[in-house]
Structure formats: C-alpha cells, structure tokens
Design an enzyme around this catalytic site. Structure first.
Site, PDB file in Angstrom:
ATOM      1  N   HIS A 300       0.861  -1.191   0.000  1.00  0.00           N
ATOM      2  CA  HIS A 300       0.000   0.000   0.000  1.00  0.00           C
ATOM      3  C   HIS A 300       0.896   1.240   0.000  1.00  0.00           C
ATOM      4  O   HIS A 300       1.565   1.529   0.990  1.00  0.00           O
ATOM      5  CB  HIS A 300      -0.916  -0.009   1.233  1.00  0.00           C
ATOM      6  N   GLU A 303       1.285   3.991   2.801  1.00  0.00           N
ATOM      7  CA  GLU A 303       1.747   3.606   4.134  1.00  0.00           C
ATOM      8  C   GLU A 303       3.275   3.712   4.198  1.00  0.00           C
ATOM      9  O   GLU A 303       3.999   2.729   4.356  1.00  0.00           O
ATOM     10  CB  GLU A 303       1.222   2.204   4.462  1.00  0.00           C
ATOM     11  N   HIS A 396       2.514  -2.963   7.277  1.00  0.00           N
ATOM     12  CA  HIS A 396       1.449  -2.023   6.898  1.00  0.00           C
ATOM     13  C   HIS A 396       1.385  -0.841   7.844  1.00  0.00           C
ATOM     14  O   HIS A 396       1.844  -0.914   8.974  1.00  0.00           O
ATOM     15  CB  HIS A 396       0.087  -2.723   6.910  1.00  0.00           C
ATOM     16  N   GLU A 470       1.082  -3.979  11.698  1.00  0.00           N
ATOM     17  CA  GLU A 470       0.408  -2.692  11.507  1.00  0.00           C
ATOM     18  C   GLU A 470       1.070  -1.651  12.403  1.00  0.00           C
ATOM     19  O   GLU A 470       1.142  -1.822  13.610  1.00  0.00           O
ATOM     20  CB  GLU A 470      -1.073  -2.801  11.904  1.00  0.00           C
TER      21      GLU A 470
HETATM   22 ZN   LIG Z   1      -1.886  -1.534   4.360  1.00  0.00          ZN
END
Ligand SMILES: [Zn+2]
Length: 590
Positions: A300, A303, A396, A470
């Site tokens: 992504h 990010e 992420h 995350e």
């Molecule tokens: Zn992500």
C-alpha cells in the site's frame, strides 16, 4: 509444480548514474524535472499530539465557481460511467502564472509520490485542497504530499482538504500534518516536523448522491518568507529513496557479501521490484538447515511509515553487531522492500496501476496483472521447497489506530509446540518495545474478507507465524510515548526491535521463557472460558475495531478489471460483520 525464475540478473539499473531514468511513470502522468530531496532529521523530543480546544472551525466546502482555481492536475473523466482519476499532460491548467507582487501560494505535486489534484484560493490566506484518487480508480483519497512556495512568514494560513472518504481518522485523535521547510533544512538542519493548530476532521457538505466526504482543516504559519515548503500525510519514502539505499548496499564491499539484490519481477510500468537475500556465506555445500524469514512492505503506497520500519530492519541486519551476525548465521532473509513501486511513484494511497488493492490478490493467478504478488508467492513456494520458513510478515500502516501491533492467524486447535504458536513472537515484541508495540491490540482471527491477503495465503501454505504488522501512521498510546507522534527514528527502531525479537526467538533466553509462561496462562484462561460455555475469545480481547483499515476499506466496493477491454466494472461485495461478546476486564490478563 512451482515455476522457477530465470537466473538472477545483476542490477543493470543500479549504477550511480542515471538512476532517475529508472523510475518509469505511466505515460499519461506529467512530471516536473526537479528532484525533490529532504534531509534526515529527528526532533530532539517526541512531538506531542494536538489537543482540541473545542473552538475549531469547520470551513464549508466551496463548490465549483466559488473562489479561484490556482492548481489543477487532472480532469474528471466520465466516459465509462463513473469518474476516475487521470493525470493529463495539459500544462496550461497546471499552475496560474504569477506576477510580481502576487502573494498567492504556488502549489506543485507533479513529482515522485506527490499527490494533490486541485487547489482553490478561498481568500488571501485560505486554500481549499482536493486530493487525487488512486490512478484509474475513483477512490482511496488519504495520502497527500505537495510543495508550496511563494510563502509569507508569520501569516495566518488555513488549508482544508475536502475529499477524504473515511468517516474515521487519526486526525480526530491528535494527529498533526507534517511540514518541511527548505529554508529551515538549509539554515538550521531541521527536517520534517509536525505542524498545525485548530485541526478538525469532519463530514462536509460536498457529498452528492449518497457519497459522503470529509474535510481535514488546519491553520499554521510558514517559518520564512519566499520559502519552499512541503506538506505530507506521513514521512515520504520514494522508490528513488529505495534505489539509493540499494545502490549503497551493492557498493559496500562488506554488506554486498551477505546481501544479494536481485530482480523479483517488473511492475506494470516496468519498474523493478527488488528482492534481497540476506544470510552469511556458509561453509560446505548445503545450508538448508537455516530457516527462512520473509519480509515485505509497501504493498500500500500511502503507508510510507512501513518503508522506515523496513529501513530500520535492514540497517540492523546488515550491520556489524554480534546480534546481526547471529541472525545472519541462523537465517536466510528474503526481503521485498517495495511491492508496489508504481503506486509509490504516482502517489497512490492503496492501489497498483491495475486500480486494485494488491493485498487482496495473493490467491490470484493473473501474473500479468499483479506481477509482484504472483512472483512473491512463487518465490516463497520455492523457498519452502528447500527450507523451513520460520516467519512471514508484511508491513502495513494503520490510519485509524495508534500503536504498533500484528494480525496473525490461528486455528481453533492450535499445535502444542510453542514455536508454532503465532502469539509468542508478538508477545516477545511487546516486551522488547513496550512503548510502541501493543500485544492487546493484536488479533489472530482469519476473516473471510481477508482471504486474499498475504498473511492468510502464506498461513494456508503452511507458515504458522504469518503476520501483518500494523504501525500507526500517527503514534503511540503506551508508556512514556503516550500521546506523542512516531518520527522516522521511532519507526526505524521498530525494525531493530523486530530483529531483537527474532534473536530471542531463535536463541531462547529468560525473556523467551517468561513469554512462553505468560502465553500458557492465556491459553489456560481461554480453556476456562470455553468450559464455562462463553462463546468468546479471551485471547482476542477488544471487540471494538476488529478490522484493519489497511485491508478492509476496499471490501465494500471492489473493482473488477475486464481483461483486454480496459473497461472497469464496479462490483459490490458485502463485508461480513461479526458481532462479538465483550468480556469483563477481570478476565483479561493485565
Ligand atoms: Zn496496508
């Protein structure tokens, strides 16, 4: 049968000259020539979050026709039934020409990772900004990164970004935008820092036809007259930054011995997706006893914090410490530092140039459409043929929650061997970095909507320790770092701590055994809860925000690419909503 790659090629592009020519853009993107660079700098103290005063204003959306459009990089295209993003190469619409004495700010975002679609000057010091949706989609406005020049010091400016689509945001909970001043960098060696007062994130009046939009507004002062400044959602880390980092490794006579950089594949825009193999040279013919660790990041593009974590990891593992030596002696690391270079280059938030979230494509066989995903999965299959994989982790950034945490995968009947239990590694991490990593925030459920993610697919392929890490795009709620932002050094430290946790895991010490004991206690509590007939999970505690922003936002509407026709069809997919019991806190381990 697992298809094999061609023999690895040496890095044709990684010469010191002409690196920028290696950054391939889609042909319809117009790009300025200037190379944007920022200095590395860490604030002397952690930067506090913004505390709302309750008096923040909510500027309303100025519809077309109100105010003066001073910057516009694209036009809406309605050919295929819905509006999607396209960057057109029509220079006159980009930027109004300035006359002497005009104090209007000059905006620019046509550079690597830049994102800004449109600016309307509302009044002398107030500007309304619109972000560009991910290329070839009509969604995913979150990442922003743009340049502002012709500044006046000390004046009361207000910026309002008007086309966010998420109801919730960390800007509601103290996150402040990032500012970079070229004058401050030059004169005072100061880099990216937090800025903004009167910060407010709220639903605005721009929505039509059921679509809701949200505004982020903030006031600020520029530090210098006639300065060039930048604003960003998070610390930028571009594809060029990665290439420079890899060039430095390949030129280093020591590091290049144990870090081999190869081409995993090419992206849709023909950018190179790199894979690094890191392990100490071994004696004898076989090193198959070494287990593998697989790490990936930047699927992504928005990010960007994950690239800083990856940099921290690589700095540590390629360093000359005794711990790094032990890790390189014990493991073979396979690292894909940037899975979605095209998205990073064009300033997307979430998608690749296929207009798709690649972290839903790990089950797909469409090699031509999602090459980096197909080749990563294939690489992992090949690694599995020759050695055990101890751990897989995809990095992420989280846009709604604070702290750092992981999502793992767990079976109802978990294997007894502790090194196969997915909770032990994150528990270790939480002990090593208690001010940033939160074990209570970790989740271990496999949701239907996540079946195409790297984490779930690798787990189903047989990797027990399969994680999505995350990291909050904002900061921490824990210990001494409570209510402060993460800076780049904090993010790099998460990469270091990841290595420390791996070390504790492979060379068990007291910390490791204490974690095992704590884990056993949790398992016992779970068994007790089960025997009492409560249909809940004491190990997965908080039932509030089960889902990850970084992996769910696209579940509601998925684009389906019709092969060959270049037409886009919108398909609605309902995401499963799980209703869960909230356990009383007395049942929870502290
Ligand atoms: Zn992500």
């Amino acid at each position: 049968m697992v298809p094999h790659l061609h023999a690895p090629q040496n890095l044709p592009g990684l010469s010191s000259a002409g690196q920028l020519s290696l950054v391939h853009w889609p042909h319809q993107c117009e790009v300025i020539r200037d190379r944007i660079e920022h200095i590395d700098w860490t604030p002397p103290r952690p930067e506090p979050l913004y505390t709302p005063m309750g008096l923040e204003m909510k500027p309303s959306y100025q519809p077309a026709g109100e105010g003066t459009v001073i910057y516009l990089t694209e036009e809406a295209n309605k050919d295929s039934g819905f509006v999607y993003s396209q960057v057109r190469g029509l220079s006159p619409s980009k930027q109004i020409l300035h006359q002497n004495g005009d104090n209007t700010l000059i905006f620019e975002a046509r550079f690597e990772s830049g994102n800004l679609q449109k600016v309307v000057k509302v009044n002398e010091f107030e500007y309304q900004l619109t972000l560009r949706t991910d290329l070839y989609t009509s969604k995913y406005t979150q990442w922003y990164y743009f340049q502002v020049s012709n500044t006046q010091a000390g004046m009361p400016y207000r910026f309002t970004i008007v086309n966010f689509t998420k109801p919730d945001s960390l800007y509601k909970r103290g996150m402040r935008p990032l500012l970079y001043s070229e004058a401050d960098a030059k004169k005072h060696n100061v880099g990216w820092r937090r800025t903004g007062n009167e910060i407010k994130y709220y639903r605005n009046n721009a929505g039509q036809g059921g679509q809701q939009y949200f505004s982020l507004t903030w006031t600020f002062q520029f530090p210098h007259n006639r300065d060039t400044c930048y604003f960003a959602h998070c610390y930028p880390y571009t594809y060029s930054n990665l290439q420079e980092y890899l060039v430095a490794i390949s030129k280093d006579p020591v590091k290049s011995k144990f870090c081999k950089i190869h081409i995993l594949c090419h992206s849709l825009a023909r950018n190179i997706v790199y894979v690094l193999t890191i392990t100490n040279p071994h004696e004898g013919d076989k090193d198959t006893k070494r287990k593998a660790v697989i790490l990936t990041a930047r699927v992504h593009p928005g990010e960007t914090n994950t690239s800083w974590i990856m940099k921290g990891f690589l700095d540590y593992i390629l360093g000359n410490s005794g711990n790094a030596q032990v890790l390189r002696d014990n493991f073979v690391f396979k690292v894909v530092p940037m899975l979605n270079p095209d998205g990073v280059i064009v300033g997307n938030h979430r998608c690749s140039l296929a207009g798709q979230d690649l972290n839903r494509k790990y089950k797909s066989n469409l090699k031509e459409f999602y090459p980096s995903i197909w080749y990563t999965r294939n690489m992992i299959k090949r690694v599995m043929e020759e050695r055990d994989i101890l751990l897989y982790c995809d990095f992420h950034g989280h846009n709604r929650k604070k702290n750092v945490f992981v999502y793992g995968c767990e079976r109802k009947q978990q294997a007894k061997a502790p090194n196969l239990h997915p909770r032990v590694f994150p528990l270790l991490l939480s002990k090593i970095c208690p001010d940033k990593f939160s074990f209570p925030d970790c989740r271990f459920r496999v949701q239907k909507s996540k079946e195409g993610t790297g984490r779930v697919v690798m787990w189903k392929m047989g990797i027990s320790n399969s994680y999505t890490l995350e990291a909050s795009i904002c900061g921490s709620k824990l210990g001494q770092r409570r209510s402060t932002h993460f800076n780049t050094k904090d993010l790099e430290s998460v990469g270091h701590h990841f290595c420390d946790a791996l070390l504790d895991y492979c060379v068990p010490n007291m910390k490791y055994y204490l974690c095992l004991k704590e884990h056993e206690e949790m398992v016992k509590q779970q068994a007790k809860v089960n025997s009492e007939g409560l249909n809940s999970d004491v190990l997965d505690r908080d039932s509030s925000t089960q889902t990850s922003n970084s992996s769910d936002s696209c579940d509601l509407v998925a684009h389906q690419l019709k092969l060959g026709t270049k037409r886009y069809v919108v398909t609605l997919v309902l995401s499963a909503v799980s209703i869960r019991l909230i356990l009383p806190h007395c049942l929870l381990p502290s």
